[in-house]
Design an enzyme around this catalytic site. Sequence first.
Site, PDB file in Angstrom:
ATOM      1  N   THR A   1       0.860  -1.295   0.016  1.00  0.00           N
ATOM      2  CA  THR A   1       0.191   0.162  -0.265  1.00  0.00           C
ATOM      3  C   THR A   1       0.795   1.139  -0.207  1.00  0.00           C
ATOM      4  O   THR A   1       2.298   1.169   0.559  1.00  0.00           O
ATOM      5  CB  THR A   1      -0.761   0.309   1.204  1.00  0.00           C
ATOM      6  OG1 THR A   1       0.036   0.126   2.468  1.00  0.00           O
ATOM      7  CG2 THR A   1      -1.854  -1.150   1.387  1.00  0.00           C
TER       8      THR A   1
ATOM      9  N   LYS B   1     -10.434  19.661  10.591  1.00  0.00           N
ATOM     10  CA  LYS B   1     -11.191  19.875  11.883  1.00  0.00           C
ATOM     11  C   LYS B   1     -11.451  21.296  12.330  1.00  0.00           C
ATOM     12  O   LYS B   1     -10.632  21.923  12.596  1.00  0.00           O
ATOM     13  CB  LYS B   1     -10.373  19.046  13.029  1.00  0.00           C
ATOM     14  CG  LYS B   1     -10.404  17.733  12.574  1.00  0.00           C
ATOM     15  CD  LYS B   1      -9.494  16.658  13.699  1.00  0.00           C
ATOM     16  CE  LYS B   1      -9.534  15.456  13.157  1.00  0.00           C
ATOM     17  NZ  LYS B   1      -8.268  15.058  12.352  1.00  0.00           N
TER      18      LYS B   1
ATOM     19  N   TRP C   1     -16.153  18.377  11.903  1.00  0.00           N
ATOM     20  CA  TRP C   1     -15.365  17.841  10.548  1.00  0.00           C
ATOM     21  C   TRP C   1     -15.582  18.311   9.323  1.00  0.00           C
ATOM     22  O   TRP C   1     -17.152  18.328   9.105  1.00  0.00           O
ATOM     23  CB  TRP C   1     -15.218  16.432  10.502  1.00  0.00           C
ATOM     24  CG  TRP C   1     -14.486  15.810  11.695  1.00  0.00           C
ATOM     25  CD1 TRP C   1     -13.941  16.242  12.697  1.00  0.00           C
ATOM     26  CD2 TRP C   1     -14.462  14.437  12.014  1.00  0.00           C
ATOM     27  NE1 TRP C   1     -13.330  15.448  13.436  1.00  0.00           N
ATOM     28  CE2 TRP C   1     -13.730  14.253  12.892  1.00  0.00           C
ATOM     29  CE3 TRP C   1     -14.575  13.167  11.221  1.00  0.00           C
ATOM     30  CZ2 TRP C   1     -13.258  12.977  13.633  1.00  0.00           C
ATOM     31  CZ3 TRP C   1     -14.383  11.854  11.531  1.00  0.00           C
ATOM     32  CH2 TRP C   1     -13.629  11.663  12.812  1.00  0.00           C
TER      33      TRP C   1
ATOM     34  N   GLU D   1      -6.011  -3.506   0.446  1.00  0.00           N
ATOM     35  CA  GLU D   1      -6.174  -4.378   1.252  1.00  0.00           C
ATOM     36  C   GLU D   1      -7.428  -5.336   1.391  1.00  0.00           C
ATOM     37  O   GLU D   1      -7.887  -6.366   1.951  1.00  0.00           O
ATOM     38  CB  GLU D   1      -6.352  -3.869   2.819  1.00  0.00           C
ATOM     39  CG  GLU D   1      -5.125  -3.234   3.285  1.00  0.00           C
ATOM     40  CD  GLU D   1      -5.039  -1.731   2.911  1.00  0.00           C
ATOM     41  OE1 GLU D   1      -5.374  -1.433   1.838  1.00  0.00           O
ATOM     42  OE2 GLU D   1      -4.165  -1.115   3.667  1.00  0.00           O
TER      43      GLU D   1
HETATM   44  P1  AMP Z   1      -5.552   2.007  -2.585  1.00  0.00           P
HETATM   45  O1  AMP Z   1      -5.282   1.011  -1.514  1.00  0.00           O
HETATM   46  O2  AMP Z   1      -4.119   2.803  -3.122  1.00  0.00           O
HETATM   47  O3  AMP Z   1      -6.417   1.538  -3.521  1.00  0.00           O
HETATM   48  O4  AMP Z   1      -6.147   3.508  -1.676  1.00  0.00           O
HETATM   49  C1  AMP Z   1      -7.218   2.997  -1.038  1.00  0.00           C
HETATM   50  C2  AMP Z   1      -7.783   4.347  -0.514  1.00  0.00           C
HETATM   51  O5  AMP Z   1      -8.322   5.233  -1.523  1.00  0.00           O
HETATM   52  C3  AMP Z   1      -9.092   4.224   0.342  1.00  0.00           C
HETATM   53  O6  AMP Z   1      -9.125   3.835   1.744  1.00  0.00           O
HETATM   54  C4  AMP Z   1      -9.861   5.580   0.168  1.00  0.00           C
HETATM   55  O7  AMP Z   1      -9.402   6.531   0.966  1.00  0.00           O
HETATM   56  C5  AMP Z   1      -9.420   5.979  -1.414  1.00  0.00           C
HETATM   57  N1  AMP Z   1     -10.484   5.418  -2.333  1.00  0.00           N
HETATM   58  C6  AMP Z   1     -10.812   4.548  -3.068  1.00  0.00           C
HETATM   59  N2  AMP Z   1     -12.005   4.781  -3.715  1.00  0.00           N
HETATM   60  C7  AMP Z   1     -12.405   5.782  -3.487  1.00  0.00           C
HETATM   61  C8  AMP Z   1     -13.537   6.623  -3.918  1.00  0.00           C
HETATM   62  N3  AMP Z   1     -14.471   6.082  -4.956  1.00  0.00           N
HETATM   63  N4  AMP Z   1     -13.811   7.682  -3.371  1.00  0.00           N
HETATM   64  C9  AMP Z   1     -13.259   8.251  -2.295  1.00  0.00           C
HETATM   65  N5  AMP Z   1     -11.975   7.749  -1.830  1.00  0.00           N
HETATM   66  C10 AMP Z   1     -11.561   6.455  -2.572  1.00  0.00           C
END
Ligand code: AMP
Length: 545
Positions: free
Chosen positions: A186, A441, A446, A332
């Site tokens: 990640t 914040k 929020w 994850e």
């Molecule tokens: P990754 O593991 O790189 O795919 O990142 C995951 C993170 O991307 C999530 O925990 C969110 O914070 C963000 N994320 C993924 N899809 C969306 C979405 N449709 N809208 C807003 N945030 C998203």
Amino acid sequence: MLGLMQDWPLLVHTILDHASQWHGTREIVSRRVEGDIARMTYRDLDHRARALASAAQGRLGLKLGDVVCTMSWNGYRHMETWYGIMGLGCIVHTLNPRLFADQLVYVINHGEGKWVFLDLTFVPVLEAVQDKLPKVKGFVVMIDGEHMPQTSLKNVVTYEELIGQGDTAFAWPGFDENTACGMCYTSGTTGNPKGVVYSHRSNVLHALVSSGGDALCMASKDVWMPVVPMFHANAWSLAFSVPLSGAKMVMPGPRMDGEAIYELLDTEKVTATAAVPTVWLMLLQYLEQNPDLKLPHLEKVVIGGSACPEAMMKAFEDKYDTRVIHAWGMTEMSPLGSLGTRKGGLEHLSDDEWWKVKLKQGRPAYSVEMKITDDEGKDLPHDGKVFGRLKVRGPAIAKSYAKGDGADAFDAEGWFDTGDVATLDEYGYMQITDRSKDVIKSGGEWISSIDLENAAVGCPGVAEAAAIGMPHPKWDERPLLVIVKKKGAEVTKDAVLQHLEGKIAKWWMPDDVAFVDEIPHTATGKISKLTLREQFKDYVLPTAQ
Ligand code: AMP
């Protein structure tokens, strides 16, 4: 009493077995690093994946449990490597080429990669770091002899020569379905990247779930173009779910600019595609500059990875008659967690009401348990208003990170804290308010940076927007909106603030608007708030002076 059903381990090679046997003539079309377009079928892919596996076992000496890194674009060779290496019981660790050199070295070493398979594009990247990779035995450049470059890479093998030495009828060895098969780190906004390790079982289950009618709704008649790279979040399962469905596959290779993506959508008659918003921004800009171009074949586009702005959804749906599915997920989670398809029983919603729901991040598919809690872990109501920590559980969701890193994200009952803040509404649709680290914040309340950004992107002349909390003596933090203008557009602070009026709560109104040439992004294309905050560390809001 146990069931009397066959014990048929859920191994990912069974997906390719099926595609090859029952959809054997369906095509995989790839834009290659060589610059041309290559065509092959699932049957060809199956033969070549087996040949690769047998040669990799013999010549590279791979054994069950060995880790093989790939740094490669979406294309048939990368697919062969996934299926061939995973079919041996080895683990494919996808490397994101956009990682900084230090991070790259860290993830290869931490993941204990033994070989690196790489596209021609990335030869210099790996040449530069190879001396810091003590466990890597050698490199396979995914190209033929004719295009093989002069390189200082040690113990280097030409991919097509390797495949040429293999047995196209190689029999998969078979092993337990819980065996690891994929690894993806990640991007982590703080600290070192953390390794997520997929199993054969989790990948097969996730492909079955994500291809379903209320999820990506896949069928063999479709033509799918996974633009989301195979090195990002398990390629949203598409490298598994598309062959499982027997659909034709179109792979964009190294070119993801608007023109190149449009060309493939058009010539290959792509019906469905998936990527992060930045890719669609480039495509929509290209279409805007070429008003005669339309998207007559494209039925749906899946948008996720970051929030899909309303203006983007509107452009696809209204201008190009293409349905948008807004999806949310995480590395994850294999990675799809929720999808914005319309549920049965919601027919009574008016178009306007459905539009509001559709803009959210969707509802969980089977196999994803989901809840929101407060900081003490108490469940919060599903009223679409109260927001809390989003937690998930299920058979394709990580139960820990590689080597026990980041253990505090998992609780005793198996819930994984996503680090996202969200609401859940009465219909079961989830809306991401923010990353927990990015919410602004203000006075104990929020403000959602995502909502501010989405509203700002709808303002004429605005190409991209990012909201961050800046220190404020009275309110603790107040929002600063950072904006990139579209090429040649004139946008002022007043115009942006006026545009926001009525679209957000009054007290959410940014205290200032800053214009920049570029907003920093992470290796996976998300706005890097960390870097942005760093860039603005000496900035003081006019209201805070
Ligand atoms: P990754 O593991 O790189 O795919 O990142 C995951 C993170 O991307 C999530 O925990 C969110 O914070 C963000 N994320 C993924 N899809 C969306 C979405 N449709 N809208 C807003 N945030 C998203």
